[in-house]
Design an enzyme around this catalytic site. Structure first.
Site, mmCIF file in Angstrom:
data_model
loop_
_atom_site.group_PDB
_atom_site.id
_atom_site.type_symbol
_atom_site.label_atom_id
_atom_site.label_comp_id
_atom_site.label_asym_id
_atom_site.label_seq_id
_atom_site.Cartn_x
_atom_site.Cartn_y
_atom_site.Cartn_z
ATOM 1 C CB VAL A 422 -0.837 -0.174 1.462
ATOM 2 C CG1 VAL A 422 -2.263 1.486 1.151
ATOM 3 C CG2 VAL A 422 -1.719 -1.240 1.514
ATOM 4 C CG ASP A 535 -5.383 -11.999 7.390
ATOM 5 O OD1 ASP A 535 -6.101 -11.999 8.264
ATOM 6 O OD2 ASP A 535 -4.615 -11.361 6.383
#
Length: 698
Positions: A422, A535
């Protein structure tokens, strides 16, 4: 002095001579006053409120608060609160762009006895009678103005809320505005505001759900509808497909299907009602009726509704089912009529009859043209066959060059995870003025059918819209690049907020837990296609400017290769948060997210990681085992040691611990759904004593 309102109309004229205006002052109370030489107040802002009242302020008969239009638009909006001359305090919706009241959706019922609304220095907001006696308590912050700054606001969504900001200099208490202990008014605006005119709490064709902050969250129906203006959700949603044709010569009923949403209703917009019918009959009746946009079925009754839909709501108390008509995903438009060959054959005949000597040359020319045409058509087919996400509603399609420029060559890395890397970026607005920060996620290690899966998952993700989900703003699907562009979360992830030297506010941790639960409940039960996150952990929960929790990376698990994870192989997830069924070759369901949430909830309660090597007491190393031992020993105090706020709310702590222990049961069938977990956390339903798990994954 001439004092004007925003429209330019004169409010007050004060003569400069004699006893006229001498000074202006902003008092500690927040009141702006204009006074003369004898300290007589000639004008004060408390007498002309907008959408907010402050301690020591009084709303007298005839005075009203007007909500602003939106979070960033401060012009008059769609709701007002009025202290009426008859003694009633009333919340009204308004006909926007006109100044008259539309529908009353809450009132104090003090007609004939009420007189003034008072906000005093002890944090109480109450109605008084003419003799100044208190007749009804409206709000109470639970603290005095000596301890905190306070305000009561009529929010742009019509909710009357009280907020507090601590004055204390304690470093462990975050300096943010939080909601007060008292309940907002009304309790659930989605259910209590139902007007015959107007759209309801949200825009037309939307669905209202109550957020964890007790304010309405507005969403489009999960399939086939998109925001009319993503920057202004009060404008509502529109159909993102061609509606059913009413031309009987071109019936297209078979190109439509009904999308089901439980506990959902648009109580207005009816044009037909059929009692004592079956659900199958109701479905068929709507599908065969070109005017029917939605059918509502409940208690053997069938209501047919047309566009625009108003007052949409989803809640357990709504014991009806919505059947939303949408175009089938695999339906295609009617093929365009083929071009007639006369335009080509006729010139050929003329040329052939007049230029027989040039027949060979003409044939050669036609062969060349045919070859060029075939090549062009083949090129078009290759482009059309290429997987693409063009046309995904509400999302911006970025080129890789634009992404590279926005991130300054992928310069500033925000983090890495199972799904990719990211980067921080800045995107200019489509109008060329200003822009905003974004989080750019570069995906890696897609499945063999990555392009197809990317297209499918992009469509599913683009149709989600919830307060507690990170909003997807755009994408890049160019060559081998698969990139997602998300809204930027200024307060990073929950892990950075939670695992530090001082404990964050218990009240804020409660809000975060409830927010994550609502977001997961939406993914599991309210989306058109169920999404299992796989997750859930503090690193995948992000916090915005107001510390509102938002789940990230939802809907992406299907895009990864089988062994793609940071710490595990042959399964999805992160060590410590993984449900036991991953290890036992059992069928995977949404209950794996429930387990992971249970571990996350325990971390929120105790402000520590699930596994803590550096601890003096060995039983405390594994958080889930330690909490279970403490609970069954009847001692929860060690879990919130040195946490004044939490120890003052041990009933809430026990409710959260019980809920977490239910979530981490080894048998998936014993774990509650996220919808039930959300209700447990909010105290809407009791939390029974959890069974003693046999063991935990360590």
């Amino acid at each position: 002095m001439l004092l004007d309102d925003p429209s330019g109309l004169n409010i007050q004229y004060v003569d400069r001579t004699g006893s006229g205006l001498v000074y202006a002052a902003l008092l500690n109370s927040g009141n702006l006053i204009l006074a003369n030489s004898t300290n007589t107040i000639l004008w004060d802002s408390f007498s002309y409120p907008t959408d907010t009242i402050l301690p020591t302020q009084i709303l007298r008969p005839g005075i009203e608060l007007v909500a602003r239009y939106s979070k960033r638009n401060y012009s008059g909006g769609r709701f007002k609160l009025k202290m009426q001359e008859d003694g009633d305090l009333v919340l009204y919706s308004t006909a926007y762009q006109a100044d008259y009241s539309n529908t009353a959706y809450w009132r104090s019922d003090t007609k004939g006895s009420g007189y003034e609304l008072v906000f005093n220095e002890t944090g109480q907001v109450y109605l008084t009678a003419l003799n100044e006696s208190i007749i009804e308590l409206i709000h109470f912050s639970g603290s005095s103005t000596d301890e905190s700054y306070q305000r009561v606001v009529l929010e742009n969504d019509g909710v009357f809320m009280q907020y507090v900001y601590p004055k204390s200099s304690n470093t462990w208490r975050p300096k943010v505005w939080t909601t007060a202990a008292s309940k907002p008014i009304p309790g659930n605006i989605c259910l209590e505001l139902e007007q015959s005119l107007g759209s309801g709490p949200c825009g037309f064709n939307t669905i209202c759900t109550l957020g964890n902050d007790q304010r309405p969250t507005c969403n489009c129906p999960p399939q086939g509808y998109v925001w009319l203006d993503p920057e202004d959700q009060t404008k509502g949603c529109r159909q993102d497909f061609a509606p059913q044709s009413c031309d009987i010569s071109k019936p297209d009923q078979d190109k439509f299907e009904l999308q089901e949403m439980i506990n959902t209703d648009w109580p207005r917009s009816d044009y037909e009602m059929y009692p004592s019918q079956t659900e199958d009959w109701c479905r068929q009746s709507c599908l065969s009726d070109c005017f029917c946009a939605v059918a509502i079925y409940g208690f053997s009754n069938c209501w047919k509704k047309r566009i625009p839909l108003s007052n949409g709501k989803t809640h357990e108390a709504v014991e009806r089912k919505a059947l939303i008509k949408v175009r089938k995903i695999d339906s295609t438009r009617e093929p365009a009529e083929c071009q007639k060959k006369d335009s080509i054959s006729k010139p050929v005949i003329i040329i052939g009859s007049t230029l027989l000597s040039g027949l060979v040359l003409l044939n050669l020319l036609l062969v060349i043209l045919a070859f060029a045409t075939c090549r062009r058509l083949l090129s078009r087919k290759m482009v059309s066959d290429r997987p693409s996400v063009e046309g995904v509603g509400g999302l911006r399609n970025f080129t890789f060059q634009e992404i590279s420029e926005a991130t300054d060559g992928f310069k500033e890395e925000l983090g890495r995870g199972a799904f990719g890397t990211v980067y921080k970026g800045f995107v200019s607005s489509s109008f060329g003025h200003g822009g905003h920060f974004v989080a750019v996620k570069v995906l890696h290690r897609l499945t063999e059918k990555g392009d197809i899966e990317f297209k499918r998952e992009m469509k599913a993700i683009s149709q989600t819209n919830h307060k507690n989900l990170v909003k997807l703003q755009g994408y890049c699907n160019e060559e081998d690049h698969r990139i997602l562009v998300y809204e930027y979360m200024s307060n990073s992830c929950l892990a950075n907020f939670l695992f530090r030297d001082w404990k964050p506010s218990w009240h804020k941790r409660v809000e975060i837990a409830q927010g994550v639960a609502r977001g997961l409940s939406y993914l599991h039960d309210e989306c058109g296609t169920q999404m299992i996150h796989c997750d859930i952990k503090p690193q995948n929960v992000l916090l915005d400017d107001s510390l509102v929790a938002k789940i990230s990376d939802f809907g992406l698990a299907k895009l990864l290769v089988t062994d793609q994870t940071r710490t595990m192989t042959e399964l999805r997830g992160t060590r410590g948060y993984v449900a036991p069924e991953w290890f036992r070759n059992m069928a995977i369901s949404a209950k794996v997210d429930v387990y992971s949430f249970g571990v996350l909830l325990l971390e929120l309660i105790c402000c520590r990681k699930n596994y803590k090597m550096a601890t003096e007491e060995e039983p405390e190393m594994i958080l889930v085992e330690w909490v279970s031992d403490c609970y069954h020993a009847g001692s929860l105090d060690p879990l919130v040691l040195d946490d004044e706020e939490a120890t003052g709310d041990m009933n809430g702590v026990e409710r959260f611990v019980r809920t977490a222990l239910w979530c981490i049961q080894e048998d998936p069938s014993q774990r509650p759904t996220m919808k039930k977990v959300s209700l447990m956390l909010e105290g809407a339903i009791p939390v029974p004593i959890p069974p003693d798990p046999c063991s935990f994954i360590s």
